[in-house]
Write a protein that holds these residues in place. Sequence first.
Motif, PDB file in Angstrom:
ATOM      1  N   ASP A   9      -3.135 -25.997 -13.292  1.00  0.00           N
ATOM      2  CA  ASP A   9      -1.993 -26.906 -13.336  1.00  0.00           C
ATOM      3  C   ASP A   9      -1.503 -26.972 -14.774  1.00  0.00           C
ATOM      4  O   ASP A   9      -2.006 -27.735 -15.590  1.00  0.00           O
ATOM      5  CB  ASP A   9      -2.453 -28.284 -12.843  1.00  0.00           C
ATOM      6  N   SER A  59      -6.703 -28.952 -14.615  1.00  0.00           N
ATOM      7  CA  SER A  59      -5.465 -29.700 -14.774  1.00  0.00           C
ATOM      8  C   SER A  59      -5.615 -30.702 -15.901  1.00  0.00           C
ATOM      9  O   SER A  59      -6.696 -31.242 -16.139  1.00  0.00           O
ATOM     10  CB  SER A  59      -5.123 -30.444 -13.469  1.00  0.00           C
ATOM     11  N   SER A 103       5.275 -27.345  -7.209  1.00  0.00           N
ATOM     12  CA  SER A 103       3.836 -27.608  -7.127  1.00  0.00           C
ATOM     13  C   SER A 103       3.336 -27.454  -5.693  1.00  0.00           C
ATOM     14  O   SER A 103       2.224 -26.974  -5.465  1.00  0.00           O
ATOM     15  CB  SER A 103       3.519 -29.016  -7.643  1.00  0.00           C
ATOM     16  N   ASP A 148       0.707 -23.288 -12.003  1.00  0.00           N
ATOM     17  CA  ASP A 148       1.806 -24.188 -11.662  1.00  0.00           C
ATOM     18  C   ASP A 148       2.481 -24.590 -12.967  1.00  0.00           C
ATOM     19  O   ASP A 148       1.983 -25.445 -13.699  1.00  0.00           O
ATOM     20  CB  ASP A 148       1.264 -25.414 -10.917  1.00  0.00           C
ATOM     21  N   ASP A 202       1.407 -27.904 -15.795  1.00  0.00           N
ATOM     22  CA  ASP A 202       2.434 -28.926 -16.013  1.00  0.00           C
ATOM     23  C   ASP A 202       1.783 -30.077 -16.780  1.00  0.00           C
ATOM     24  O   ASP A 202       1.322 -31.064 -16.205  1.00  0.00           O
ATOM     25  CB  ASP A 202       2.991 -29.405 -14.668  1.00  0.00           C
ATOM     26  N   LEU A 245     -10.243 -25.292  -9.939  1.00  0.00           N
ATOM     27  CA  LEU A 245      -9.115 -26.095 -10.398  1.00  0.00           C
ATOM     28  C   LEU A 245      -9.244 -26.491 -11.858  1.00  0.00           C
ATOM     29  O   LEU A 245     -10.332 -26.813 -12.339  1.00  0.00           O
ATOM     30  CB  LEU A 245      -9.016 -27.381  -9.573  1.00  0.00           C
ATOM     31  N   PRO A 258       1.106 -33.573 -14.314  1.00  0.00           N
ATOM     32  CA  PRO A 258       0.145 -32.834 -13.485  1.00  0.00           C
ATOM     33  C   PRO A 258      -0.079 -33.513 -12.135  1.00  0.00           C
ATOM     34  O   PRO A 258      -0.488 -34.671 -12.068  1.00  0.00           O
ATOM     35  CB  PRO A 258      -1.130 -32.857 -14.340  1.00  0.00           C
ATOM     36  N   ASN A 259       0.175 -32.791 -11.067  1.00  0.00           N
ATOM     37  CA  ASN A 259       0.049 -33.343  -9.717  1.00  0.00           C
ATOM     38  C   ASN A 259      -1.007 -32.656  -8.862  1.00  0.00           C
ATOM     39  O   ASN A 259      -1.359 -33.158  -7.789  1.00  0.00           O
ATOM     40  CB  ASN A 259       1.382 -33.226  -8.973  1.00  0.00           C
ATOM     41  N   VAL A 260      -1.494 -31.508  -9.296  1.00  0.00           N
ATOM     42  CA  VAL A 260      -2.347 -30.687  -8.438  1.00  0.00           C
ATOM     43  C   VAL A 260      -3.593 -31.416  -7.938  1.00  0.00           C
ATOM     44  O   VAL A 260      -3.923 -31.318  -6.751  1.00  0.00           O
ATOM     45  CB  VAL A 260      -2.715 -29.373  -9.158  1.00  0.00           C
TER      46      VAL A 260
END
Length: 348
Positions: free
Chosen positions: A129, A167, A108, A207, A131, A165, A135-137
């Motif tokens: 994002d 996510s 990430s 990601d 994931d 963005l 999710p970390n973005v």
Amino acid sequence: MDDEAVRDRLRGVEDPDLGDDIVSLGLVNAVEVDEEAGVARISLALGAPYSPTESEIAADVREALADTGLDVELTAAVPSDLSADETVLPGVKNVIAVASGKGGVGKSTVAVNLAAGLSQLGARVGLFDADVYGPNVPRMVAADEAPQATESESIIPPERYGVKLMSMAFLVGEDDPVIWRGPMVHKILTQLVEDVEWGELDYMVLDLPPGTGDTQLTILQTLPLTGAVIVTTPQDVAVDDARKGLRMFGKHDTNVLGIVENMSTFVCPDCGGEHDIFGTGGGEAFAAENQMPFLGSLPLDPAVRTGGDGGEPVVLDDDSDTADAFRRMTENVADMAGVVRRREATRR
């Protein structure tokens, strides 16, 4: 000077990666000379905006015509056999997946800094994002603004550092776990891609979660990937898992743009000594073993962690050796995306 004379000049412009001139390779889409206006309009099959190599090719084209007295107007597009209605994400030129075989290797971090670095070059960038479970973005770019919805129920993504963005973290509570089976993951990923108003993007960075599971399969089956970037650390355990990720992309005929070795070397801030915490050279050796481009080594630097936790990608630091390493990696990824797109053009 007529169109054919311009083409003759362009035969002196070499593609440094494909090993021939741009006319013979079919990278000149069209030439139009307007003698009355004193303009040469040239369309090139270049597909990676702000790639250093493609910027050099464009500069060489201008140089080849510098003594003709013509103003040179350049445009770039890789022709496609598909119409906009047949294309997923028709406004996105390049989709780049950032993947790893295992967690904890900084995937990430690489994805966030790659997206921010591309935006810093001047590109129009989106960061998805994918994931779903971790999710970390949003935290890593300090994105506090939630997406907005239009009357037609499409989603307008927020922006940070010039990057659009999206996510899963925007859609669930901060501490709420996502407990879904594969079909639900497939459905939400498809919606998050297709129902978002991404607009015109030069690059979308994905990601991906670690491993080779449902999310990866959904992405591979749904999106037109330009290629994937595989992240590993130097240690053998990480390289072993990265190898599985490489095989996954190979089985789905997806280009791998190259290998990034993260957490390569730690430079002690007190003594200045270098320490190979996770070993050394594993990622570069892995790339060589599989005849893959090596996209760069990224140091183990507390500033990377600070930037991730604080929402300020380290690549944006103006004066830092670590930031320089991330910028070189970003440029190498863009260059390799350009190689993939130009090869596509030569096959048409």
